[in-house]
Design an enzyme around this catalytic site. Sequence first.
Site, PDB file in Angstrom:
ATOM      1  N   LYS A   1       0.832  -1.213   0.000  1.00 46.45           N
ATOM      2  CA  LYS A   1       0.000   0.000   0.000  1.00 46.45           C
ATOM      3  C   LYS A   1       0.864   1.259   0.000  1.00 46.45           C
ATOM      4  O   LYS A   1       0.662   2.167  -0.801  1.00 46.45           O
ATOM      5  CB  LYS A   1      -0.903   0.019   1.249  1.00 46.45           C
ATOM      6  CG  LYS A   1      -1.928  -1.097   1.286  1.00 46.45           C
ATOM      7  CD  LYS A   1      -2.850  -0.973   2.488  1.00 46.45           C
ATOM      8  CE  LYS A   1      -2.135  -1.115   3.821  1.00 46.45           C
ATOM      9  NZ  LYS A   1      -1.505  -2.430   4.039  1.00 46.45           N
ATOM     10  N   THR A   2       1.826   1.287   0.895  1.00 43.48           N
ATOM     11  CA  THR A   2       2.665   2.476   0.981  1.00 43.48           C
ATOM     12  C   THR A   2       3.500   2.620  -0.286  1.00 43.48           C
ATOM     13  O   THR A   2       3.703   3.717  -0.798  1.00 43.48           O
ATOM     14  CB  THR A   2       3.562   2.393   2.232  1.00 43.48           C
ATOM     15  OG1 THR A   2       2.715   2.209   3.373  1.00 43.48           O
ATOM     16  CG2 THR A   2       4.370   3.663   2.411  1.00 43.48           C
TER      17      THR A   2
ATOM     18  N   ASP B   1      -1.980   7.810   3.891  1.00 46.19           N
ATOM     19  CA  ASP B   1      -1.560   6.444   4.261  1.00 46.19           C
ATOM     20  C   ASP B   1      -2.166   6.112   5.626  1.00 46.19           C
ATOM     21  O   ASP B   1      -2.510   7.017   6.389  1.00 46.19           O
ATOM     22  CB  ASP B   1      -0.024   6.376   4.326  1.00 46.19           C
ATOM     23  CG  ASP B   1       0.501   4.938   4.237  1.00 46.19           C
ATOM     24  OD1 ASP B   1      -0.316   3.999   4.155  1.00 46.19           O
ATOM     25  OD2 ASP B   1       1.736   4.765   4.242  1.00 46.19           O
ATOM     26  N   GLU B   2      -2.289   4.836   5.963  1.00 48.61           N
ATOM     27  CA  GLU B   2      -2.825   4.394   7.258  1.00 48.61           C
ATOM     28  C   GLU B   2      -4.164   5.065   7.554  1.00 48.61           C
ATOM     29  O   GLU B   2      -4.432   5.528   8.661  1.00 48.61           O
ATOM     30  CB  GLU B   2      -1.828   4.714   8.395  1.00 48.61           C
ATOM     31  CG  GLU B   2      -0.419   4.190   8.172  1.00 48.61           C
ATOM     32  CD  GLU B   2      -0.265   2.704   8.492  1.00 48.61           C
ATOM     33  OE1 GLU B   2      -1.266   2.072   8.881  1.00 48.61           O
ATOM     34  OE2 GLU B   2       0.851   2.184   8.322  1.00 48.61           O
TER      35      GLU B   2
ATOM     36  N   GLN C   1      -5.630  -3.302  10.860  1.00 47.41           N
ATOM     37  CA  GLN C   1      -4.535  -2.617  11.543  1.00 47.41           C
ATOM     38  C   GLN C   1      -4.990  -1.328  12.218  1.00 47.41           C
ATOM     39  O   GLN C   1      -4.177  -0.455  12.515  1.00 47.41           O
ATOM     40  CB  GLN C   1      -3.403  -2.306  10.566  1.00 47.41           C
ATOM     41  CG  GLN C   1      -2.751  -3.568   9.996  1.00 47.41           C
ATOM     42  CD  GLN C   1      -1.535  -3.229   9.164  1.00 47.41           C
ATOM     43  OE1 GLN C   1      -0.535  -2.738   9.660  1.00 47.41           O
ATOM     44  NE2 GLN C   1      -1.615  -3.483   7.866  1.00 47.41           N
TER      45      GLN C   1
ATOM     46  N   ARG D   1       5.251  -6.990  11.072  1.00 51.26           N
ATOM     47  CA  ARG D   1       6.430  -6.148  10.830  1.00 51.26           C
ATOM     48  C   ARG D   1       7.626  -6.993  10.400  1.00 51.26           C
ATOM     49  O   ARG D   1       8.624  -6.489   9.901  1.00 51.26           O
ATOM     50  CB  ARG D   1       6.838  -5.349  12.089  1.00 51.26           C
ATOM     51  CG  ARG D   1       5.812  -4.370  12.645  1.00 51.26           C
ATOM     52  CD  ARG D   1       5.254  -3.461  11.611  1.00 51.26           C
ATOM     53  NE  ARG D   1       3.996  -3.964  11.098  1.00 51.26           N
ATOM     54  CZ  ARG D   1       3.471  -3.590   9.934  1.00 51.26           C
ATOM     55  NH1 ARG D   1       4.082  -2.746   9.159  1.00 51.26           N
ATOM     56  NH2 ARG D   1       2.308  -4.080   9.531  1.00 51.26           N
TER      57      ARG D   1
HETATM   58  P1  ATP Z   1       1.636  -2.039   5.989  1.00 48.60           P
HETATM   59  O1  ATP Z   1       0.208  -2.486   5.989  1.00 48.60           O
HETATM   60  O2  ATP Z   1       2.432  -2.762   7.002  1.00 48.60           O
HETATM   61  O3  ATP Z   1       1.781  -0.564   6.012  1.00 48.60           O
HETATM   62  P2  ATP Z   1       2.033  -1.928   3.148  1.00 48.60           P
HETATM   63  O4  ATP Z   1       0.842  -2.535   2.528  1.00 48.60           O
HETATM   64  O5  ATP Z   1       2.120  -0.460   3.175  1.00 48.60           O
HETATM   65  O6  ATP Z   1       2.252  -2.550   4.593  1.00 48.60           O
HETATM   66  P3  ATP Z   1       4.593  -1.777   1.881  1.00 48.60           P
HETATM   67  O7  ATP Z   1       5.370  -1.315   3.068  1.00 48.60           O
HETATM   68  O8  ATP Z   1       4.267  -0.794   0.841  1.00 48.60           O
HETATM   69  O9  ATP Z   1       3.283  -2.532   2.383  1.00 48.60           O
HETATM   70  O10 ATP Z   1       5.326  -2.988   1.202  1.00 48.60           O
HETATM   71  C1  ATP Z   1       5.850  -4.076   1.936  1.00 48.60           C
HETATM   72  C2  ATP Z   1       7.153  -4.541   1.325  1.00 48.60           C
HETATM   73  O11 ATP Z   1       6.908  -5.195   0.118  1.00 48.60           O
HETATM   74  C3  ATP Z   1       8.085  -3.407   1.014  1.00 48.60           C
HETATM   75  O12 ATP Z   1       9.404  -3.810   1.287  1.00 48.60           O
HETATM   76  C4  ATP Z   1       7.870  -3.189  -0.475  1.00 48.60           C
HETATM   77  O13 ATP Z   1       8.980  -2.606  -1.094  1.00 48.60           O
HETATM   78  C5  ATP Z   1       7.633  -4.599  -0.959  1.00 48.60           C
HETATM   79  N1  ATP Z   1       6.820  -4.666  -2.171  1.00 48.60           N
HETATM   80  C6  ATP Z   1       5.632  -4.088  -2.395  1.00 48.60           C
HETATM   81  N2  ATP Z   1       5.172  -4.376  -3.631  1.00 48.60           N
HETATM   82  C7  ATP Z   1       6.081  -5.168  -4.213  1.00 48.60           C
HETATM   83  C8  ATP Z   1       6.186  -5.811  -5.493  1.00 48.60           C
HETATM   84  N3  ATP Z   1       5.244  -5.679  -6.423  1.00 48.60           N
HETATM   85  N4  ATP Z   1       7.286  -6.544  -5.712  1.00 48.60           N
HETATM   86  C9  ATP Z   1       8.240  -6.694  -4.779  1.00 48.60           C
HETATM   87  N5  ATP Z   1       8.212  -6.120  -3.567  1.00 48.60           N
HETATM   88  C10 ATP Z   1       7.141  -5.359  -3.274  1.00 48.60           C
HETATM   89 MG    MG Z   2       2.226   0.893   4.758  1.00 55.12          MG
END
Ligand code: ATP
Ligand code: MG
Length: 765
Positions: free
Chosen positions: A46-47, A232-233, A263, A619
């Site tokens: 997402k981020t 975000d969040e 979350q 995490r």
């Molecule tokens: P959270 O809910 O904990 O905030 P999130 O959904 O925001 O998590 P991110 O932090 O954006 O998730 O991504 C998690 C990890 O996965 C990061 O290290 C990111 O770089 C990696 N990632 C995301 N998308 C891809 C992809 N398509 N290919 C490879 N790695 C990815």
């Molecule tokens: Mg995130």
Amino acid sequence: MITDSAAAAATVTAEEPLAGLNPAQREAVLHYEGPMLILAGAGSGKTRVLTARIARLIEHHGVDPARILAVTFTNKAAGEMRERIGRLLGEEPKGMWCGTFHAIGARMLRGAARFVGRTASFTIYDEDDTLAVIRRLMEAEGISPKQWSPKVISGLISDAKNSLVAPAEYDTLSKDPLSKAAGAVYRRLEPAMRAANALSFDDLLVLPVEILRGNPSMLATYRERFQFILVDEYQDTNRAQFQFIKLLGGGHGNVVVVGDDDQSIYGWRGADIRNILDFEKEFASARLVRLEENYRSTPNILSVANAAISPNVGRRGKVLRPTRAAGECVTLVAALDERDEAEWVLAEINGRRSKENRGLADFAVLYRTNAQSRALEDALRKEAVPYRLVGAVRFYDRREIRDLMAYLKLIANPSDEEAFRRAVSVPKRGVGDTTVDALAALGREAGMTLFEVASRPELLESMRGAARKALADFTGLVSDLREKAKDTSVDVVIQDLISALRYVEYLQAEGPESARDRIENLSSLINGAAETVVDDGGEVGLTPLDHFLQRAMLVAGADALDPSADAVTLMTLHNAKGLEYPVIFLTGMEDGLFPLAQSFDDPPKLEEERRLFYVGITRAEEKLFLSFTETRRRNGETLPSIRSRFLADIAAEKIEEKKTLRVTSMGRRSYTRESGGYNSGAFPARRQHEVPSWRKTAAMEADISQDEPRYVKGERVKHKLFGEGAIAELAGVGREVKAVIDFDDVTVGRKTIKLAYTTLERGQD
Ligand code: ATP
Ligand code: MG
């Protein structure tokens, strides 16, 4: 064709925003105008999507970065987002507003302060400052802090603000004495803050909303400025934050929010899950995107996370497929107590550093309450392992510790002028800056240090009698302790210092709530001092005090960590949101601590604790450790621990169980025995079982959590079964605190209730 060499360099370093994204992520990044809601599980990108989208807006659509508003949950996350966008673009996005709601609110208010009766140089009050104002207003209103705790009142006002309930409306809603008292203070709060040209944290959210609502021209200006809004969040926004977004984005509707209902962990601070539903209502054409691949954690970690969250009812179902290889399994560790737990964490970190060639930054230690950091900090400090404490003040930076360290430095080194200045000013003894400046002038003339001048009554004849007397007492105390420190251990010197200064009383006079934590810190300082001496067996040629200070200063040096330095991260679970680390330690998995006792018979609260557990687990990228202790010291008492009920929910998963060496070799039985190797080591037996007498009075109240205000006599509460009533009596300490409650329902009458196992609602209408 690229002709400009700078541009060529930029294209070479820039990463392509769309590279490596899966189809759903791509869709979200390619989306240009109009509202969009991305709902997806932890680690699904997402981020990353949000960041890539900003880069795409700037790079592909030519949007001026100054037209973009990106809201993140922590300052750290904002920094990381900027950096990442910079990498995607090959240059820093200039003029983009990217920060927390609070930071963005503050920035907006600097430019619009006149609309809320401030000037641009307003001060932001922290929670202690705001509490002091509230205490003063209570006094002015004739409300005794004995009757209603200022912290409770402050909490009620904060809730009202975050729900955008103004004082007048609050007044009409409040019927019981507690809310009436809060209402009376609330009414006076804004004028008082205005007069001081100050703002509280809450004001940083509420006042911008007020400005945007009340001034159509300001609203138009800001709508024009922020053409694209990203949050975000989003699951953790409260009503005031929702209104802020709604006001700013209401015109063009270019609002993209990302979140995960599993979350949502700030319900206790007013975060409102309705905001997700209301987003779809407010921005009716909103596109909904789901991301279903998890890129962060190994399948072993993910299946534990899914098991942990599954008992929660009323979730929006979600798919989350792992993309990584199975990896190590999750390990659950039993430790003897918090010190044993901390030492085990450290040993594990050291072992993995050498075996797996990891940096310290690969490790994060998470816990439920701030107080748990002390044992961990102590263990890391002892081996001089650099660490970063996120979102809290590091031990040696805490005011009370700085105060006492100033005395200790002055005792060891009478010419330390900085130490003299700080020490002489606390507790207040009628020696102000003017007196110290006069001393300095005399010292320059006579070629003496501040301390030397202050110790010579004959040089001070020009001063007021009261100041002369205060200086004589001060230098007398320091000289006595210097004498004593020659052959006494440092912990004893510190204890003497604390009682001579009446320092505990001094802290208590500032309010029992903030004093509790500070007093606990003094106790840690004493424990640390006792340990240094025993551990190192004294060093040749140094007094114990010199030795202690030398060690503390080395640690304090590590305190001033530069942000890029390699260090272990320590933080509460709440602060860990959105972050990721290869190795995670989730410590203190004990009932009453995690989950907190207040949640035991309050299903919504227990669900929020469970979401926090889910946040913690997710995490971890490669390895997750969970740990619990057999006993834990809390609020000055050593209490037996019970394994967290959350562990039962994940019992069916593939989890390896381990015990620390101490648990294996000694077991619980020998723990209290003097003969055990455990107590004969660096850990003086006295500390384990006794509480210094000066602490007994203060810290032993019913604090189960630091997130929740404690109850006060006379407070109105509501019990699930027995209905509403008033607290008539409070007795006992720690988990044993009982409240005698007179319930309104005469058929219930007076009942005695153990607070650790009951949740009471407070402040009923
Ligand atoms: P959270 O809910 O904990 O905030 P999130 O959904 O925001 O998590 P991110 O932090 O954006 O998730 O991504 C998690 C990890 O996965 C990061 O290290 C990111 O770089 C990696 N990632 C995301 N998308 C891809 C992809 N398509 N290919 C490879 N790695 C990815
Ligand atoms: Mg995130």
